[in-house]
Scaffold this active site. Structure first.
Site, mmCIF file in Angstrom:
data_model
loop_
_atom_site.group_PDB
_atom_site.id
_atom_site.type_symbol
_atom_site.label_atom_id
_atom_site.label_comp_id
_atom_site.label_asym_id
_atom_site.label_seq_id
_atom_site.Cartn_x
_atom_site.Cartn_y
_atom_site.Cartn_z
ATOM 1 N N LYS A 78 2.942 2.613 6.064
ATOM 2 C CA LYS A 78 2.603 4.023 5.814
ATOM 3 C C LYS A 78 3.687 5.019 6.252
ATOM 4 O O LYS A 78 3.801 6.090 5.685
ATOM 5 C CB LYS A 78 1.280 4.383 6.503
ATOM 6 C CG LYS A 78 0.060 3.818 5.798
ATOM 7 C CD LYS A 78 -1.198 4.343 6.461
ATOM 8 C CE LYS A 78 -2.435 3.829 5.782
ATOM 9 N NZ LYS A 78 -3.639 4.538 6.216
ATOM 10 N N ASP A 115 -6.186 10.936 3.259
ATOM 11 C CA ASP A 115 -7.197 10.672 4.301
ATOM 12 C C ASP A 115 -7.882 11.952 4.804
ATOM 13 O O ASP A 115 -9.081 11.929 5.116
ATOM 14 C CB ASP A 115 -6.561 9.938 5.498
ATOM 15 C CG ASP A 115 -6.345 8.461 5.213
ATOM 16 O OD1 ASP A 115 -7.019 7.919 4.316
ATOM 17 O OD2 ASP A 115 -5.495 7.850 5.886
#
Ligand code: ATR
Length: 288
Positions: A78, A115
């Site tokens: 990520k 997110d």
């Protein structure tokens, strides 16, 4: 003949555990779209060499067709993937991680992070009367998930956040990186029980997850109007949420965030924003 079917995937190492193929596969089938969603395992050592290649057109004897139009990114890539993209948006920069990469109309590889959207949409869906501007939020944890949740809350207008993390310096680093001085405060882990004026508690740690220690916390000071949420979804009803329910408080489970964060990614890959449905949540929980 040119194959124009849109293909996306999740990349990670390992990648077998990822729920993304179940989620995107569910929507592809539900909406009858001609697309594919797979898994690509890339080891950290080969990420820089191989990452961009998966988006290239394949034109050899073994494989023919368009390359991937986008990917979801999971552990451990990520952060690393950010340096391999043509563009990283403000949300991903602030959170410090990319979980979605897509090719734009000019063919540039763009990174974002969905997110924060996922947490906030799930919260709104379950607690439509939550008022960010008047909220006092108590966050447990200061890792990557906490960064996304806190970014989403601040964007929505929250002005009072307390962050309790085992390693206090990580909470302080989060406050500095997101420029939250005056809006957020670090709290010692030993003082992690929320005060009586807290209106929303969020567990972003891995505590309470199957196979992990329980989150030991006393929430009896909370007012009856407080909301308690957990991003852990295995088990769905964590001990934190059970305790909150026993006190008569409203709770928000973690499964909705998982589904919600995938919606903007699906839109970027396949061109339509999917709606959430209970069947998908049940499918994910059955497989957990
Ligand atoms: P994620 O991206 O899912 O947030 P992470 O960055 O590894 O993952 O963060 C995990 C969080 O769970 C951190 O807040 C971590 O606390 P530390 O920063 O002090 O490590 C918290 N956590 C994990 N195990 C814990 C434990 N046994 N006790 C307290 N906190 C724990």
């Amino acid at each position: 003949m040119t194959d124009k079917r849109r293909r996306a995937a999740v990349i990670g190492h390992p990648v077998a555990h990822s729920k993304s193929p179940v989620i995107h596969g569910h929507w592809l089938e539900k909406y009858g779209l001609d697309g594919e969603y797979g898994r690509v395992d890339i080891a950290p050592e080969t990420l820089a060499r191989d990452f961009r290649k998966i988006f290239d057109r394949m034109d050899n004897n073994a494989a023919k067709g368009e390359g991937l139009c986008g990917v979801n990114v999971t552990v451990p890539h990520k952060q690393a993937v950010m340096g391999l993209l043509d563009f990283v948006d403000d949300t991903a920069r602030a959170i410090g991680a990319v979980n979605t990469v897509y090719k734009d109309a000019q063919g540039r590889l763009c990174g974002t992070n969905t997110d924060a959207f996922g947490y906030m949409e799930n919260l709104k869906a379950h607690v439509p009367d939550f008022e960010p501007v008047h909220a006092a939020v108590h966050v447990l944890g200061a890792g990557g998930a906490a960064r996304a949740v806190i970014y989403g809350l601040v964007k929505a207008g929250v002005r009072d956040i307390r962050i309790a993390n085992r390693d206090r310096s990580r909470a302080e680093a989060l406050i500095a990186d997101l420029r939250l001085h005056g809006l957020a405060h670090a709290v010692d882990w030993d003082l992690r029980d929320p005060d009586g004026d807290v209106t929303l508690v969020v567990n972003t740690t891995s505590l309470g997850m199957k196979g992990q220690p329980e989150l030991e916390i006393d929430i009896k000071n909370l007012d009856f109007s407080a909301i308690v949420s957990d991003i852990v979804y295995v088990p769905l009803q964590t001990k934190l949420l059970q305790t909150a329910q026993e006190q008569g408080l409203r709770t928000v489970t973690g499964i909705g965030m998982l589904v919600q964060q995938a919606r903007p990614a699906f839109e970027a890959f396949f061109g339509m924003m999917p709606e959430i449905d209970g069947a998908l949540e049940r499918k994910l929980l059955d497989q957990a």
